[in-house]
Design an enzyme around this catalytic site. Structure first.
Site, mmCIF file in Angstrom:
data_model
loop_
_atom_site.group_PDB
_atom_site.id
_atom_site.type_symbol
_atom_site.label_atom_id
_atom_site.label_comp_id
_atom_site.label_asym_id
_atom_site.label_seq_id
_atom_site.Cartn_x
_atom_site.Cartn_y
_atom_site.Cartn_z
ATOM 1 N N THR A 126 -9.802 15.960 2.084
ATOM 2 C CA THR A 126 -9.079 15.329 3.195
ATOM 3 C C THR A 126 -9.795 15.445 4.533
ATOM 4 O OG1 THR A 126 -7.118 15.636 4.598
ATOM 5 C CG2 THR A 126 -7.766 17.515 3.296
ATOM 6 N N GLU A 128 -8.364 16.363 7.037
ATOM 7 C CA GLU A 128 -7.826 17.576 7.669
ATOM 8 C C GLU A 128 -8.830 18.723 7.628
ATOM 9 O OE1 GLU A 128 -4.502 18.287 9.262
ATOM 10 O OE2 GLU A 128 -5.060 16.207 9.545
HETATM 11 P P1 NDP Z 1 2.109 13.154 -2.269
HETATM 12 O O1 NDP Z 1 2.701 14.256 -1.480
HETATM 13 O O2 NDP Z 1 2.750 11.796 -2.240
HETATM 14 O O3 NDP Z 1 2.029 13.595 -3.820
HETATM 15 C C1 NDP Z 1 1.770 14.916 -4.198
HETATM 16 C C2 NDP Z 1 1.878 15.025 -5.700
HETATM 17 O O4 NDP Z 1 1.589 16.382 -6.103
HETATM 18 C C3 NDP Z 1 3.274 14.702 -6.283
HETATM 19 O O5 NDP Z 1 3.121 13.994 -7.482
HETATM 20 C C4 NDP Z 1 3.839 16.089 -6.571
HETATM 21 O O6 NDP Z 1 4.795 16.107 -7.611
HETATM 22 C C5 NDP Z 1 2.575 16.793 -7.037
HETATM 23 N N1 NDP Z 1 2.697 18.255 -7.048
HETATM 24 C C6 NDP Z 1 3.118 19.058 -6.044
HETATM 25 N N2 NDP Z 1 3.087 20.341 -6.430
HETATM 26 C C7 NDP Z 1 2.643 20.348 -7.717
HETATM 27 C C8 NDP Z 1 2.400 21.369 -8.660
HETATM 28 N N3 NDP Z 1 2.578 22.649 -8.353
HETATM 29 N N4 NDP Z 1 1.927 21.016 -9.893
HETATM 30 C C9 NDP Z 1 1.744 19.727 -10.212
HETATM 31 N N5 NDP Z 1 1.967 18.708 -9.357
HETATM 32 C C10 NDP Z 1 2.409 19.015 -8.119
HETATM 33 O O7 NDP Z 1 0.580 13.044 -1.835
HETATM 34 P P2 NDP Z 1 -0.386 11.745 -1.741
HETATM 35 O O8 NDP Z 1 -0.214 10.923 -2.952
HETATM 36 O O9 NDP Z 1 -0.278 11.142 -0.396
HETATM 37 O O10 NDP Z 1 -1.825 12.453 -1.773
HETATM 38 C C11 NDP Z 1 -2.485 12.737 -3.005
HETATM 39 C C12 NDP Z 1 -3.498 13.835 -2.774
HETATM 40 O O11 NDP Z 1 -4.461 13.421 -1.811
HETATM 41 C C13 NDP Z 1 -2.915 15.140 -2.246
HETATM 42 O O12 NDP Z 1 -3.682 16.194 -2.801
HETATM 43 C C14 NDP Z 1 -3.150 15.050 -0.747
HETATM 44 O O13 NDP Z 1 -3.217 16.345 -0.191
HETATM 45 C C15 NDP Z 1 -4.481 14.336 -0.719
HETATM 46 N N6 NDP Z 1 -4.758 13.530 0.453
HETATM 47 C C16 NDP Z 1 -3.862 12.582 0.855
HETATM 48 C C17 NDP Z 1 -4.154 11.756 1.910
HETATM 49 C C18 NDP Z 1 -3.204 10.711 2.380
HETATM 50 O O14 NDP Z 1 -3.381 10.221 3.498
HETATM 51 N N7 NDP Z 1 -2.228 10.319 1.580
HETATM 52 C C19 NDP Z 1 -5.449 11.875 2.631
HETATM 53 C C20 NDP Z 1 -6.330 12.876 2.080
HETATM 54 C C21 NDP Z 1 -5.988 13.665 1.035
HETATM 55 P P3 NDP Z 1 6.396 15.988 -7.315
HETATM 56 O O15 NDP Z 1 6.634 14.521 -7.070
HETATM 57 O O16 NDP Z 1 6.996 16.466 -8.586
HETATM 58 O O17 NDP Z 1 6.686 16.857 -6.134
HETATM 59 P P1 GDR Z 2 -1.227 14.123 8.687
HETATM 60 O O1 GDR Z 2 -0.083 12.998 8.556
HETATM 61 O O2 GDR Z 2 -0.715 15.365 9.270
HETATM 62 O O3 GDR Z 2 -2.382 13.456 9.373
HETATM 63 O O4 GDR Z 2 -1.565 14.405 7.152
HETATM 64 P P2 GDR Z 2 1.312 12.811 9.308
HETATM 65 O O5 GDR Z 2 1.680 11.384 9.089
HETATM 66 O O6 GDR Z 2 2.296 13.851 8.916
HETATM 67 O O7 GDR Z 2 0.935 13.058 10.850
HETATM 68 C C1 GDR Z 2 0.024 12.230 11.541
HETATM 69 C C2 GDR Z 2 0.079 12.543 13.041
HETATM 70 O O8 GDR Z 2 1.321 12.083 13.581
HETATM 71 C C3 GDR Z 2 1.830 13.088 14.452
HETATM 72 N N1 GDR Z 2 3.285 12.958 14.570
HETATM 73 C C4 GDR Z 2 4.170 13.120 13.568
HETATM 74 N N2 GDR Z 2 3.996 13.377 12.258
HETATM 75 C C5 GDR Z 2 5.098 13.464 11.472
HETATM 76 N N3 GDR Z 2 4.944 13.683 10.162
HETATM 77 N N4 GDR Z 2 6.362 13.331 11.975
HETATM 78 C C6 GDR Z 2 6.592 13.073 13.302
HETATM 79 O O9 GDR Z 2 7.736 12.952 13.740
HETATM 80 C C7 GDR Z 2 5.441 12.958 14.137
HETATM 81 N N5 GDR Z 2 5.270 12.697 15.451
HETATM 82 C C8 GDR Z 2 3.967 12.715 15.706
HETATM 83 C C9 GDR Z 2 1.405 14.397 13.784
HETATM 84 O O10 GDR Z 2 1.507 15.477 14.712
HETATM 85 C C10 GDR Z 2 -0.019 14.039 13.382
HETATM 86 O O11 GDR Z 2 -0.892 14.209 14.455
HETATM 87 C C11 GDR Z 2 -1.670 13.344 6.201
HETATM 88 C C12 GDR Z 2 -1.243 13.921 4.837
HETATM 89 O O12 GDR Z 2 -1.173 12.870 3.907
HETATM 90 C C13 GDR Z 2 -2.251 14.958 4.349
HETATM 91 O O13 GDR Z 2 -1.924 15.346 3.012
HETATM 92 C C14 GDR Z 2 -3.645 14.323 4.365
HETATM 93 O O14 GDR Z 2 -4.602 15.263 3.938
HETATM 94 C C15 GDR Z 2 -3.969 13.814 5.758
HETATM 95 O O15 GDR Z 2 -2.993 12.863 6.144
HETATM 96 C C16 GDR Z 2 -5.326 13.125 5.819
#
Ligand code: NDP
Ligand code: GDR
Length: 332
Positions: A126, A128
């Site tokens: 990520t 992050e």
């Molecule tokens: P979500 O939060 O939508 O999905 C997370 C998934 O992980 C769910 O299917 C959840 O299952 C599963 N999970 C949580 N805990 C466990 C566990 N202990 N064992 C098995 N499965 C588990 O995330 P995203 O789809 O948005 O992201 C996918 C991956 O990419 C994550 O690793 C995230 O950190 C990473 N990522 C995401 C980004 C983004 O912008 N979306 C950017 C960069 C990285 P359940 O539904 O049962 O809770």
């Molecule tokens: P992020 O996503 O932390 O970048 O992680 P999020 O959408 O939670 O926050 C993005 C930015 O928005 C600001 N923000 C708020 N965020 C949330 N959630 N709720 C609010 O009310 C709000 N107001 C302002 C946050 O402070 C932040 O700066 C996502 C996740 O998908 C991670 O798992 C992944 O790794 C990174 O993106 C890349």
């Protein structure tokens, strides 16, 4: 023979889109399904693939269950998307985040090393990792400085992936993906929180939207485009790490403006700043350089931020209208 893939995190946003992509390519798709007390298959149902995925019960904190899943699926490729992925929650549950998001990666790698080291492995890294920014545009060469327990756990996941590649010659790739969103995004993340609120405000169900730091900037893309990059990484001759991003950064404020304007509203009339949503340490700005993914994978994002936000608002409007007509039907 059809290729087989195992996806951890299949019920999440990316898991659902990746499963759909792999099914369209003729893969047998297996999903590691963690036991929950509530139904977690709504995304797979909305994408019309819940019946096509084969589920295996397991959890990334339980190495034995991962090993058993590998024995059942005999996958050519494993995509490790499972995580406690919400940055905000990682301060509330840092230990759980470390176990699932950090050590979980090691557990999957260990199971692969012991079961079949020829399996190709994708780790969901990520932006992050960059956290407190060391360079204005972040690439694979930018130093890391995570700013949350989530970022620190992902740092372990990233380096253990690199280490297992170098130590045991595994085909292990780390995709450093910047934020990517879709109508399947969880409602706790800011884009979906905004698009859902826009739909509810437009339909008269909500009056205001409380947000934290709306001056934060993110490099936002469409999840449907980003899962293609994951697959492409595992089709190369050599394993490597890649930044996946759009190369454009936008503030939360501007994203709100786009979302409200799509239904003819002005965000300033509805958004209230609430310090309850500030984070103990913030990642102020992220901007990725996807040049390596473009050159080596021939990957480019296809969806603009405007198209993405409009797609999300339209999907939330459809959902809200459906809910309202279901409530009407019950009351009649
Ligand atoms: P979500 O939060 O939508 O999905 C997370 C998934 O992980 C769910 O299917 C959840 O299952 C599963 N999970 C949580 N805990 C466990 C566990 N202990 N064992 C098995 N499965 C588990 O995330 P995203 O789809 O948005 O992201 C996918 C991956 O990419 C994550 O690793 C995230 O950190 C990473 N990522 C995401 C980004 C983004 O912008 N979306 C950017 C960069 C990285 P359940 O539904 O049962 O809770
Ligand atoms: P992020 O996503 O932390 O970048 O992680 P999020 O959408 O939670 O926050 C993005 C930015 O928005 C600001 N923000 C708020 N965020 C949330 N959630 N709720 C609010 O009310 C709000 N107001 C302002 C946050 O402070 C932040 O700066 C996502 C996740 O998908 C991670 O798992 C992944 O790794 C990174 O993106 C890349």
């Amino acid at each position: 023979m059809a290729k087989s893939a195992l996806i951890t995190g299949i019920t999440g946003q990316d898991g659902a889109y990746l499963a759909k992509l792999l099914l369209s390519k003729g893969y047998d798709v297996y999903g590691l399904l963690a036991r929950r007390s509530t139904d977690t298959l709504w995304r797979l149902r909305e994408l019309d693939i819940a019946e096509k995925v084969r589920f295996i019960e397991g959890d990334v904190t339980d190495t034995n269950s991962i090993y058993r899943a590998l024995s059942k699926a005999k996958p050519n490729e494993v995509y490790n998307l499972a995580a406690q992925s919400f940055v905000g929650t990682s301060w509330e549950q840092p230990g759980l985040t470390a176990q699932v998001t950090g050590v979980g990666v090691l557990n999957v790698l260990e199971a692969i090393r012991n079961f079949d080291p020829s399996i190709r492995f994708y780790q969901a890294s990520t932006s992050e990792l960059f956290g407190l920014i060391q360079e204005p545009v972040q690439s694979e060469k930018t130093p890391f400085y995570p700013r949350s327990p989530y970022g620190v756990a992902k740092l372990f996941g990233h380096w253990i992936t690199v280490n297992y590649r170098e130590s045991f010659n595994l085909f292990a790739c780390s995709g450093i993906l910047f934020n990517h969103e879709s109508p399947m995004r969880g409602v706790e993340f800011v884009t979906r929180k905004v698009t859902q609120a826009v739909a509810r405000i437009k339909m008269g169900l909500q009056k205001e939207l409380r947000l934290g730091n709306i001056d934060a900037k993110r490099d936002w893309g469409f999840a449907g485009d980003y899962v293609e990059a994951m697959w492409l990484m595992l089709q190369q001759d050599m394993p490597d790490d890649y930044v996946v991003a759009t190369g454009k950064t936008t503030s939360v404020r501007e994203m709100c403006r786009i979302a409200f304007a799509h239904v003819g509203l002005n965000y300033e009339d509805y958004v209230i700043i609430d310090p309850a949503f500030y984070r103990p340490a913030e990642v102020e700005v992220l901007l990725g350089n996807p040049q390596k993914a473009k050159d080596a994978l021939n990957w480019e994002p296809k969806t603009s931020l405007e198209e993405l936000i409009q797609m999300m608002v339209d999907a939330d409007l459809r959902r809200v209208r459906l809910e309202m007509s279901a409530t009407d039907a019950i009351q009649r």
